[in-house]
Design an enzyme around this catalytic site. Structure first.
Site, PDB file in Angstrom:
ATOM      1  N   SER A 174       0.816  -1.216   0.000  1.00 25.06           N
ATOM      2  CA  SER A 174       0.000   0.000   0.000  1.00 25.06           C
ATOM      3  C   SER A 174       0.851   1.269   0.000  1.00 25.06           C
ATOM      4  CB  SER A 174      -0.895   0.003   1.235  1.00 25.06           C
ATOM      5  OG  SER A 174      -1.645   1.192   1.283  1.00 25.06           O
TER       6      SER A 174
ATOM      7  N   LEU B 231      -0.685   9.991   3.851  1.00 19.62           N
ATOM      8  CA  LEU B 231      -1.970   9.470   3.371  1.00 19.62           C
ATOM      9  C   LEU B 231      -2.690  10.388   2.377  1.00 19.62           C
ATOM     10  CD1 LEU B 231      -3.405   7.862   6.647  1.00 19.62           C
ATOM     11  CD2 LEU B 231      -2.262   6.713   4.742  1.00 19.62           C
TER      12      LEU B 231
ATOM     13  N   ASN C  16      -6.914  -0.526   1.633  1.00 16.38           N
ATOM     14  CA  ASN C  16      -6.153  -0.156   2.835  1.00 16.38           C
ATOM     15  C   ASN C  16      -6.861   1.044   3.448  1.00 16.38           C
ATOM     16  OD1 ASN C  16      -3.892   1.711   4.044  1.00 16.38           O
ATOM     17  ND2 ASN C  16      -2.955  -0.317   4.006  1.00 16.38           N
TER      18      ASN C  16
ATOM     19  N   CYS D  67       0.227   4.054  10.475  1.00 14.87           N
ATOM     20  CA  CYS D  67       0.856   5.120   9.677  1.00 14.87           C
ATOM     21  C   CYS D  67       1.548   6.113  10.605  1.00 14.87           C
ATOM     22  CB  CYS D  67      -0.165   5.863   8.821  1.00 14.87           C
ATOM     23  SG  CYS D  67       0.634   7.149   7.844  1.00 14.87           S
TER      24      CYS D  67
ATOM     25  N   LYS E 296      -2.786  -4.230   9.769  1.00 16.15           N
ATOM     26  CA  LYS E 296      -1.378  -3.925   9.464  1.00 16.15           C
ATOM     27  C   LYS E 296      -0.664  -3.372  10.689  1.00 16.15           C
ATOM     28  CE  LYS E 296       1.537  -1.820   5.991  1.00 16.15           C
ATOM     29  NZ  LYS E 296       1.548  -1.321   4.614  1.00 16.15           N
TER      30      LYS E 296
ATOM     31  N   THR F  93       6.286   1.226   8.116  1.00 14.48           N
ATOM     32  CA  THR F  93       7.612   1.853   8.153  1.00 14.48           C
ATOM     33  C   THR F  93       8.086   2.128   9.584  1.00 14.48           C
ATOM     34  OG1 THR F  93       6.538   3.990   7.911  1.00 14.48           O
ATOM     35  CG2 THR F  93       7.346   2.949   5.897  1.00 14.48           C
TER      36      THR F  93
ATOM     37  N   GLY G 228       8.549  -5.348   3.813  1.00 11.82           N
ATOM     38  CA  GLY G 228       9.613  -4.549   4.414  1.00 11.82           C
ATOM     39  C   GLY G 228      10.916  -4.858   3.706  1.00 11.82           C
ATOM     40  N   GLY G 229      11.249  -4.043   2.699  1.00 13.09           N
ATOM     41  CA  GLY G 229      12.544  -4.155   2.043  1.00 13.09           C
ATOM     42  C   GLY G 229      12.694  -5.260   1.022  1.00 13.09           C
TER      43      GLY G 229
ATOM     44  N   GLY H  51       7.275  -3.092  -1.960  1.00 14.95           N
ATOM     45  CA  GLY H  51       6.937  -1.674  -1.873  1.00 14.95           C
ATOM     46  C   GLY H  51       7.993  -0.786  -2.488  1.00 14.95           C
TER      47      GLY H  51
HETATM   48  C1  LIG Z   1       5.754   6.436  -0.079  1.00 14.65           C
HETATM   49  C2  LIG Z   1       5.109   5.400   0.808  1.00 14.65           C
HETATM   50  C3  LIG Z   1       3.752   5.490   1.097  1.00 14.65           C
HETATM   51  C4  LIG Z   1       3.133   4.530   1.920  1.00 14.65           C
HETATM   52  N1  LIG Z   1       1.784   4.635   2.164  1.00 14.65           N
HETATM   53  C5  LIG Z   1       1.171   3.672   2.920  1.00 14.65           C
HETATM   54  C6  LIG Z   1      -0.257   3.692   3.106  1.00 14.65           C
HETATM   55  O1  LIG Z   1      -0.970   4.545   2.573  1.00 14.65           O
HETATM   56  N2  LIG Z   1      -0.810   2.730   3.896  1.00 14.65           N
HETATM   57  C7  LIG Z   1      -0.034   1.733   4.486  1.00 14.65           C
HETATM   58  O2  LIG Z   1      -0.583   0.865   5.184  1.00 14.65           O
HETATM   59  N3  LIG Z   1       1.307   1.674   4.281  1.00 14.65           N
HETATM   60  C8  LIG Z   1       1.917   2.608   3.512  1.00 14.65           C
HETATM   61  N4  LIG Z   1       3.285   2.534   3.298  1.00 14.65           N
HETATM   62  C9  LIG Z   1       4.066   1.417   3.900  1.00 14.65           C
HETATM   63  C10 LIG Z   1       4.289   0.278   2.907  1.00 14.65           C
HETATM   64  O3  LIG Z   1       3.054  -0.284   2.480  1.00 14.65           O
HETATM   65  C11 LIG Z   1       5.175  -0.835   3.524  1.00 14.65           C
HETATM   66  O4  LIG Z   1       4.533  -1.357   4.668  1.00 14.65           O
HETATM   67  C12 LIG Z   1       6.554  -0.330   3.935  1.00 14.65           C
HETATM   68  O5  LIG Z   1       7.034   0.651   3.045  1.00 14.65           O
HETATM   69  C13 LIG Z   1       7.587  -1.465   4.025  1.00 14.65           C
HETATM   70  O6  LIG Z   1       7.763  -2.129   2.783  1.00 14.65           O
HETATM   71  P1  LIG Z   1       8.906  -1.707   1.697  1.00 14.65           P
HETATM   72  O7  LIG Z   1      10.202  -1.576   2.443  1.00 14.65           O
HETATM   73  O8  LIG Z   1       8.905  -2.822   0.690  1.00 14.65           O
HETATM   74  O9  LIG Z   1       8.468  -0.402   1.097  1.00 14.65           O
HETATM   75  C14 LIG Z   1       3.914   3.478   2.472  1.00 14.65           C
HETATM   76  C15 LIG Z   1       5.283   3.396   2.166  1.00 14.65           C
HETATM   77  C16 LIG Z   1       5.886   4.318   1.344  1.00 14.65           C
HETATM   78  C17 LIG Z   1       7.351   4.188   1.027  1.00 14.65           C
END
Ligand SMILES: Cc1cc2nc3c(=O)[nH]c(=O)nc-3n(C[C@H](O)[C@H](O)[C@H](O)COP(=O)(O)O)c2cc1C
Length: 304
Positions: A21, A73, A99, A129, A165, A193, A243-244, A265
């Protein structure tokens, strides 16, 4: 050929690779690169009751092996999501995970009712968030409020499975996981994050206008693997790990730790094809290892 199908809380995914998301919008931009039906599922951008413009810029900062974001958001609001984005997303043969993020329990209830009526396959409840003042992380860092948000959504989601989440910004993630399980969640996703901050040495100002933001990308993978493993050992619920993740090997690690499926992500930001590549690399790993069904990887770690 390895059978790549997996299921979470009764939802059947054609392969275990989803997109996370907030990193994929509603799919329009990436749909220009490949057929979105290739994906196991799409966790769409976080939706709130009313339209949000998000936080002021700058709201992205690069970090070693990751990024800090404080997007906050930004989204068109749930009614626009249901009316304008769902008809587009439903054209694809993939699972759509809404989400949702509320400021109050009433908002979580209303959001659940609306996205369930719009025909989503699953609801992901964002209680994690770090970039909004009200709601968000405030719900995800206490067992009582995490359970209350879960119950509110469950009571209004009808037959749509509810996945909560979790935030990594807590002392013991297993406590929150157990509370959410007891409140009736069907699945868990993790991790959101990690709270972080960077400072510009010349101006002495934080790089992000919001001062702090959420860290994601390859830097957080070991934290995600550790937390997925801990949560898998604490609850019986199926897990969506993230996550990563940037390779099939990363996805396999999260599955060995206990995830039934994995979301990609931040890796999308330097490689729009990342989820397709991760899926293919994971399939290749399974075939080379003689794995008949990818679901056999889930929880397969042999801890010392
Ligand atoms: C730019 C950005 C926007 C995000 N927006 C949301 C969101 O709207 N809702 C949510 O649950 N997580 C959001 N996340 C978190 C990601 O869905 C994910 O849980 C997190 O980035 C870890 O995965 P990754 O390291 O592969 O990015 C966001 C992450 C990023 C980088």
């Amino acid at each position: 050929m390895t059978d790549m199908r997996v299921s979470i809380a009764g939802v059947k995914f054609k392969n275990p690779i989803l997109v996370a998301s907030g990193t994929f919008g509603f799919g329009h931009e990436y749909g220009k690169f490949y057929d979105l039906s290739e994906l196991g599922g799409i966790c769409v951008k976080g939706t709130t009751l009313h339209k949000r413009d998000g936080n002021p810029a700058p709201r992205i900062a690069e970090t070693p092996s990751g990024i800090l974001n404080s997007v906050g958001l930004q989204n068109p609001g749930v009614d626009a999501f249901c009316a304008e984005e769902m008809p587009f997303l439903k054209r694809f043969d993939t699972k759509i995970v809404a989400n949702i993020s509320g400021n109050t329990l009433e908002e979580y209830s209303e959001l659940a009712e609306k996205v369930a009526a719009a025909g989503v396959d699953m609801i992901e409840v964002n209680i994690s968030c770090p970039n909004v003042k009200a709601g968000g992380l405030a719900f995800g860092t206490s067992c009582t409020s995490a359970a209350a948000a879960t119950e509110a959504v469950k009571n209004h989601a009808g037959s749509v499975p509810v996945m909560v989440k979790l935030s990594p910004n807590v002392t013991d993630i297993t406590e929150i996981a157990r509370a959410v399980e007891a409140a009736g969640a069907d699945a868990l996703s993790l991790i959101n994050t990690l709270l972080g901050m960077r400072i510009d040495l010349k101006t002495r100002r934080p790089i992000l206008k919001n001062n702090t933001g959420g860290l994601s990308g390859p830097a957080v993978l070991p934290v995600a693997v550790r937390m997925v493993w801990q949560v898998a050992n604490a609850v019986k619920l199926p897990l969506l790990g993230m996550g990563g993740v940037a390779s099939g090997a990363d996805a396999a690690e999260l599955m060995f730790a206990g995830a039934s499926a994995v979301a990609v992500g931040t890796a999308l930001f330097n490689d729009p094809y990342a989820p397709i590549r991760v899926r293919d690399e994971l399939a290749e790993y399974c075939e080379n290892a003689g794995v008949a069904r990818v679901s056999e990887l889930t929880g397969g770690v042999k801890p010392w």
